[in-house]
Design a protein around this motif. Structure first.
Motif, PDB file in Angstrom:
ATOM      1  N   GLN A 155       0.827  -1.180   0.000  1.00 42.66           N
ATOM      2  CA  GLN A 155       0.000   0.000   0.000  1.00 42.66           C
ATOM      3  C   GLN A 155       0.871   1.243   0.000  1.00 42.66           C
ATOM      4  O   GLN A 155       2.001   1.232   0.483  1.00 42.66           O
ATOM      5  N   LYS A 185      -7.366   3.187 -14.116  1.00 41.33           N
ATOM      6  CA  LYS A 185      -5.928   2.900 -14.044  1.00 41.33           C
ATOM      7  C   LYS A 185      -5.208   3.449 -15.274  1.00 41.33           C
ATOM      8  O   LYS A 185      -4.152   4.075 -15.173  1.00 41.33           O
ATOM      9  N   SER A 220      -3.381  -1.859  -8.025  1.00 40.47           N
ATOM     10  CA  SER A 220      -4.552  -1.496  -7.231  1.00 40.47           C
ATOM     11  C   SER A 220      -5.779  -2.251  -7.730  1.00 40.47           C
ATOM     12  O   SER A 220      -5.802  -2.757  -8.857  1.00 40.47           O
ATOM     13  N   LYS A 221      -6.801  -2.323  -6.893  1.00 38.54           N
ATOM     14  CA  LYS A 221      -8.017  -3.069  -7.225  1.00 38.54           C
ATOM     15  C   LYS A 221      -9.117  -2.093  -7.615  1.00 38.54           C
ATOM     16  O   LYS A 221      -9.507  -1.242  -6.810  1.00 38.54           O
ATOM     17  N   GLY A 222      -9.588  -2.225  -8.852  1.00 34.02           N
ATOM     18  CA  GLY A 222     -10.646  -1.336  -9.285  1.00 34.02           C
ATOM     19  C   GLY A 222     -10.728  -1.206 -10.790  1.00 34.02           C
ATOM     20  O   GLY A 222     -10.173  -2.029 -11.534  1.00 34.02           O
ATOM     21  N   ASP A 223     -11.388  -0.171 -11.244  1.00 37.01           N
ATOM     22  CA  ASP A 223     -11.710   0.071 -12.645  1.00 37.01           C
ATOM     23  C   ASP A 223     -10.442   0.182 -13.501  1.00 37.01           C
ATOM     24  O   ASP A 223      -9.593   1.042 -13.264  1.00 37.01           O
ATOM     25  N   GLU A 282      -4.872   3.097  -2.351  1.00 34.03           N
ATOM     26  CA  GLU A 282      -4.922   1.720  -2.811  1.00 34.03           C
ATOM     27  C   GLU A 282      -5.946   1.467  -3.915  1.00 34.03           C
ATOM     28  O   GLU A 282      -6.059   0.345  -4.401  1.00 34.03           O
ATOM     29  N   THR A 283      -6.681   2.511  -4.347  1.00 36.07           N
ATOM     30  CA  THR A 283      -7.646   2.331  -5.429  1.00 36.07           C
ATOM     31  C   THR A 283      -7.220   3.145  -6.640  1.00 36.07           C
ATOM     32  O   THR A 283      -6.503   4.147  -6.504  1.00 36.07           O
ATOM     33  N   PRO A 284      -7.657   2.756  -7.836  1.00 34.67           N
ATOM     34  CA  PRO A 284      -7.327   3.539  -9.034  1.00 34.67           C
ATOM     35  C   PRO A 284      -7.765   4.998  -8.925  1.00 34.67           C
ATOM     36  O   PRO A 284      -7.043   5.900  -9.355  1.00 34.67           O
ATOM     37  N   GLN A 285      -8.921   5.234  -8.327  1.00 33.14           N
ATOM     38  CA  GLN A 285      -9.416   6.604  -8.196  1.00 33.14           C
ATOM     39  C   GLN A 285      -8.489   7.440  -7.321  1.00 33.14           C
ATOM     40  O   GLN A 285      -8.224   8.616  -7.606  1.00 33.14           O
ATOM     41  N   GLN A 286      -7.963   6.839  -6.273  1.00 29.76           N
ATOM     42  CA  GLN A 286      -7.042   7.570  -5.394  1.00 29.76           C
ATOM     43  C   GLN A 286      -5.726   7.870  -6.106  1.00 29.76           C
ATOM     44  O   GLN A 286      -5.136   8.935  -5.916  1.00 29.76           O
TER      45      GLN A 286
END
Length: 474
Positions: free
Chosen positions: A3, A126, A119-122, A34-38
């Protein structure tokens, strides 16, 4: 998955846990990224600054007050202002905010590029985060190579010393220096990999738009003299944003004293970056323009008449024909180191002129001048030669792309071409009668145009060598 943590106190202090035992622990007072948006949100950096103090007085558009030169111990400003090649500048540039900040931004972009895929997400977010980070990484490498290396010359770029390319997040890296050609190759690769995933309207103005990306692509091609590609990219950028702020109409409204145009209201802006910070124009009396540029403006140019002060007895040497920007940033926002649509028009005009399409080139200039010139000759006549047409474009660039590093970069790139190289002369002092007046000369091939790497960087990385013949103090 490892992270990324950002401390609340400073978003630039990025740390990556290197021990598996601690990857699931969030430090107190930190945010977990830890997310694509972040990661995408990390691209937004409102305070990006690129101080020009290591080289601003090498430009023929800048000037110093006489009291700041006469009788003073020579510092880097005075060395540059008097074009003094007798001094090895390395010991005078112990550190550089420009150098440090540009590479700190590159580390930020590398962090995003290196980690977002884990990262985990869309997946589309990314790709967007990586693309935005890539275009900014390319931009920062472009600024660095044009400051610390020779201007791009297709005949010598493959052997001219460049800068260190940083293509991954590593605060302790000691990379070898690349050539100018290698740096430009890296920049162009980043641009091309980013373009397919960028969007026309990003989430906020601190994220790169397609209009900015194509404008930057045009600039890189132009600096490499890849004229057809530069023109195509400029026109692509204008297809997304071709607006020019009408300073003639603005003058009739009463200008900045009557109508405020803050940053968000300037329709020309393609990227929000600064020399020092968003309020830098409050202190623009420290950025005095030269008598040569003051004369170039003439008496009917809105860019001068609306915003500059030429009468102050506090901030100017009376009788020197100098002036300074006298308008607060809250009254009118004028980009200095970011890009704007009018630069794209000027690049388009230059591309047309270099292809001997002189009528079309001057027509583009006149489109800009219609929004800048208050009276008298608005539409320029078409010269007979390419060189004369280029002179009109170069002069318009000087008046439009104020302060910042644009004129310094232009001198460097144009000095690699015989037709456009300039020997800069500076007569000083203009007012003081107690010291002899001298004429100082800066030759097109002067080593002064290549800024030495700061001493702190040279000491840290033994693989980093100077691009001039100056001596190291260690």
């Amino acid at each position: 998955m490892k992270q990324l943590y950002i401390t609340v106190l400073s978003c630039m202090m990025l740390t990556i846990s290197s021990c598996e035992d601690y990857t699931e622990i969030t430090p107190k007072g930190a945010l977990v990224i830890e997310t694509p948006q972040q990661f995408l949100e990390l691209v937004s950096l409102p305070g990006r600054g690129y101080p020009i103090n290591n080289f601003q007085y090498l430009s023929d558009d800048q000037w110093m007050r006489e009291a700041n030169v006469i009788g003073r111990t020579p510092n880097i400003d005075i060395i540059n202002f008097t074009f003094d090649e007798s001094v090895d500048r390395v010991s005078l540039i112990t550190g550089s905010s420009f150098y440090n900040q540009a590479y700190s931004y590159i580390n930020r972009w590398n962090t995003i590029i290196s980690l977002v895929d884990n990262s985990k997400g869309d997946e589309s977010i990314k790709r967007l985060a990586k693309a935005e980070a890539r275009i900014y990484r390319a931009y920062d490498h472009f600024l660095l190579v044009n400051t610390y290396a020779k201007g791009y010359d297709p005949n010598t770029a493959s052997t001219d010393g460049g800068i260190c390319i940083m293509d991954k997040f590593d605060l302790e890296a000691q990379p070898s220096k690349s050539t100018v050609a290698q740096v430009y190759d890296f920049i162009q690769k980043d641009i091309e990999e980013a373009l397919p995933y960028l969007v026309e309207k990003p989430v906020d103005v601190y994220h790169p738009s397609l209009a900015f990306a194509y404008a930057f692509k045009a600039k890189v091609h132009l600096f490499k003299r890849e004229i057809a590609q530069a023109q195509a990219a400029a026109e692509k950028s204008l297809s997304y944003n071709n607006q020019i702020f009408d300073m003639v109409a603005y003058s009739k409204q009463g200008g900045p004293t009557a109508v405020a145009v803050p940053a968000a209201n300037n329709i020309e802006v393609l990227s929000y970056m600064y020399m020092t910070g968003y309020n830098e124009m409050n202190f623009a009396q420290s950025y005095i323009i030269s008598p040569e540029l003051r004369t170039l403006f003439g008496t009917n140019d809105a860019r001068f008449n609306l915003f500059f002060n030429s009468t102050s007895t506090t901030n100017l040497d009376q009788g020197s024909n100098t002036a300074y920007w006298g308008t607060q940033y809250t009254r009118f926002f004028y980009p200095t180191v970011g890009m704007k649509t009018t630069e794209v028009y000027l690049m388009q005009a230059e591309c047309l002129a270099r292809q001997d399409k002189l009528n079309e080139a001057v027509a583009v200039l006149n489109t800009l001048r219609a929004k800048r010139i208050l009276s008298g000759t608005v539409n320029l006549a078409v010269p007979a030669t390419r060189k004369e047409t280029m002179a009109l474009i170069i002069n318009e660039r000087r008046k439009e792309l104020l302060l910042g590093f644009n004129r310094f970069f232009d001198l460097k790139r144009l000095n690699t071409e015989t037709d456009y190289a300039k020997t800069v002369t500076r007569v000083f002092p203009l007012v003081n009668k107690t010291v002899p007046q001298k004429t100082y000369t800066l030759q097109p091939n002067s080593r002064l145009y290549i800024i030495p790497f700061p001493l702190s960087a040279l000491q840290k990385n033994p693989k980093l060598t100077l691009n001039t013949d100056e001596k190291l103090p260690f």
